[in-house]
Motif scaffolding. Sequence first.
Motif, PDB file in Angstrom:
ATOM      1  N   ALA A 661      23.314 -63.387 -28.687  1.00 58.68           N
ATOM      2  CA  ALA A 661      23.773 -64.729 -28.300  1.00 58.68           C
ATOM      3  C   ALA A 661      22.666 -65.756 -28.471  1.00 58.68           C
ATOM      4  CB  ALA A 661      24.266 -64.722 -26.856  1.00 58.68           C
ATOM      5  N   PHE A 662      21.430 -65.362 -28.156  1.00 63.84           N
ATOM      6  CA  PHE A 662      20.311 -66.277 -28.317  1.00 63.84           C
ATOM      7  C   PHE A 662      20.047 -66.561 -29.795  1.00 63.84           C
ATOM      8  CE2 PHE A 662      15.679 -67.205 -28.489  1.00 63.84           C
ATOM      9  CZ  PHE A 662      15.684 -68.366 -27.741  1.00 63.84           C
ATOM     10  N   CYS A 663      20.084 -65.509 -30.610  1.00 65.79           N
ATOM     11  CA  CYS A 663      19.838 -65.687 -32.052  1.00 65.79           C
ATOM     12  C   CYS A 663      20.927 -66.534 -32.699  1.00 65.79           C
ATOM     13  CB  CYS A 663      19.751 -64.331 -32.743  1.00 65.79           C
ATOM     14  SG  CYS A 663      18.315 -63.339 -32.277  1.00 65.79           S
ATOM     15  N   ASN A 664      22.149 -66.355 -32.269  1.00 65.72           N
ATOM     16  CA  ASN A 664      23.276 -67.052 -32.891  1.00 65.72           C
ATOM     17  C   ASN A 664      23.535 -68.425 -32.301  1.00 65.72           C
ATOM     18  OD1 ASN A 664      23.812 -64.881 -34.627  1.00 65.72           O
ATOM     19  ND2 ASN A 664      25.029 -63.839 -33.063  1.00 65.72           N
ATOM     20  N   GLY A 665      22.981 -68.708 -31.105  1.00 70.67           N
ATOM     21  CA  GLY A 665      23.168 -70.014 -30.485  1.00 70.67           C
ATOM     22  C   GLY A 665      22.098 -70.980 -30.930  1.00 70.67           C
TER      23      GLY A 665
END
Length: 843
Positions: A661-665
């Motif tokens: 989620a952090f990488c994609n956000g």
Amino acid sequence: MLTKQTLTSWNWRDAADASFAGRLDAPTTNIHLDLLAAGLIPDPFVGQNEADLQWIQHKTWVYTTNFKAAPVATEELADLVFEGLDTFATVKLNGSEILRTENMFIGHRVDVRHLLKPENELEITFESAYDKGEALRAKYGDRICWNGHYGRIYVRKAQYHFGWDWGPSFMTCGPWKPVSLERYTSRIDDIHVDIDLADDFTQAVLKIAIDVEPKVEHHSVEVELKRPDGSVISTTQAVNGSTSIPVTQPQLWYPHTHGAQPLYQLQVWLRSAAGRVLHTKAQTIGFRRVELIQDPLKEGTSFYFRVNGIPIFAGGSNWIPGDNFLPRMTPDRYKRWIEIAVRGNQNMIRIWGGGIYEDDAFYAECDRQGVLVWQDFLFACGNYPTDKWFIDSVTEEAAQNIRRLRSHPSLAIWAGNNEDYQVANEGLKHDMQMPEEQWAKSTFGARVTYERTLPDLVQKYSPGAIYWPGSPFGGVDNNSDRTIGDVHIWNVSSGMLLPYQRYPDVPARFISEFGMISCPSVATVKETFFGDDEDQHVQSKSFEFHNKAHGYEKRMFTCIGESVRMSFELEPFVYLSQLVQGEAMYYAYRGWRRLFEGRECGGTLVWQLGDSWPVTSWAIVDHFERPKMAYYTIARAMRNVGTGISRKLKVNPRPNHQHEAFCNGKIKADAAGVIAHATPHIYPKRESIFSVWIANATTDIQTLKSRVRFISIKTGKEVRDAVEQIIEAKATGTTDIISDAEGPEAEPTVIVSEIYDANGVLVSHDVDWPQPLKHLTFPDRELKVEVRGEDLIISAARPVKGLWFTNVGVHFSDNALDVVPGQKLRVVAPGLQEGLQWRYYGM
């Protein structure tokens, strides 16, 4: 003629205890250095001595000096000039109070004509900055601050003096900058040079304004400009304090990665009506245009610097003060530190907001050696007050330092603070969409300081200079949006603890802070960490004392243990910590620099270049100027022409939903509420894809020969045919060599990219290893290191990971090397006098 008498003989004493007293001969000092020199305290940097020396900060200390002065002539002025007093000081001359100070970053000039005698005594009483801060906190209330004693928010003193997560708490006091007696009839107070550089850079006009104090009718001001070779361009008279000088075909100043650093000299003379020189001042000039480019992208905006029309990937470091005891920072030490940055291919240094506006020598070296400077105003990790007394002090502080620093060609950008918007967002829950008229009375009133007061002062005293409200700043939450502005990425070595191999998956438009913690050199550990402590284990109390990061073991051991095989013996542990730091930084710099092609990442500045004392920290060079492995991996990633490799598994067998989620956000909050772990118990076949590219920082297309090889870690044999081709590497960007090809995973294999120039000389190479390294074994590598004078010739029959030469005092031209069969690497080792010492991973 203006005369300057610097006061250099000081007596000091504890105001309440005559047994603590002494004398020194030096223009600058502080109480800890004086106590140390007098043999009254042990070395504050050794063992756990810091804890035993906290009593010093609660004392009142008195400094006195005696000096002679001839009678003051008619029309002569006499000023005592205090360039910097640390911090709460009361100053008396011959028993009369002449000054009170409460800000170490402000200089003072006091007219003392009426007090001077043939024999004079100057007395400066320094009260406890710690106690003053606590009294102000009791009066005005607690305010959020991260790191250091809580009272620091109210005190205009170097914030790191109060302690930080990499530094000790030593509350210094004393005349930390020179004190002098100046005598004159009239003097040059200020020179402001505004450079109007033509769009095509072929013409420039210097608009020069000179302030004279006091202004006297019939005095004249003469201005001379010299080229870098010393020849005179123009000599002119200022009229009403101003003049202009045109320059044809000015030689342009560049960061060292992109050109030369020609420096022009401006000399100003103030003359009497009879032509006698009353005062003279010189200023260094550099012709350059620095722009911050924030163009729309598919998502968000760019954030990169353009110098003289050339797009620059800003790769470098954050700078904290080089010593907890600032008078020890000499011009020679500054020179060496900037040389270290330049040798490491770094073209930008960010002066962090918890330190100081650095000494003139620092900026002069950046001018001479070609390093861009990002300058924070001195606010860090806190919710600072907005009371009138505080803002008045800050306003004078900012005005003085803008005027002092504005002429340096290396100065690229001013920023309002360090991480205060993050404090507002995460600690105060401040509404970043709040109307401006509500800012002053909100929980984050300092927003007015950062978005109105400071930018107004920058434009007043340095029109056209780049100002940015904070670091980090930008986007919907004004601090963590990776598509707008700059960010600090602290979710690898802390926070969410993404594996360091994921650094390329969390790019941002500009990363102004990130890092990985590691130990200093073994020599530094042995010299300073233990003192007389016989327990010299890496988990001993003394070892831990030299790591100020909260919960560091949870973070440090996780980062090391998930990638390499652990050892808790001193020398292997130090090596492994540095190996992981070096690998992490290489993944980051290599991956983020690749994105400069689309301007999706405009720069990255590692936290941090050096240390203020001997400590386990994020520094890439330790306090004694001993580089760690990361220093060399960053230097290779930042070569003007370099190659890089990325390899990714097609299926992650152990996914972490929060990490994804952090990488994609795009902001930290995108991952905050996501459940971290997933345990699908899947066992996919190991399959990967890989890409290879060339990054070219130059303005020329580079014709290069590329060779990509695939070598078995076990046997040293090539498991695939090499891929060779001629590549036209585009200027100021990235050129793909191989894109998303099937990776070699039948057995543990390194991918090697080598690029050669037209003469067959190896320009750059990269070696990508299967991850994690802890799953690999390294039977005999048949490593050979041949010593030929100061040259080392290195080869191996099987791939070697992290070859690290450890001789102290040797400035290796390269280190922390990956060595593969078919190469003979050359390293220059000036100063090598004893037997060569090394280790590598798995030996």
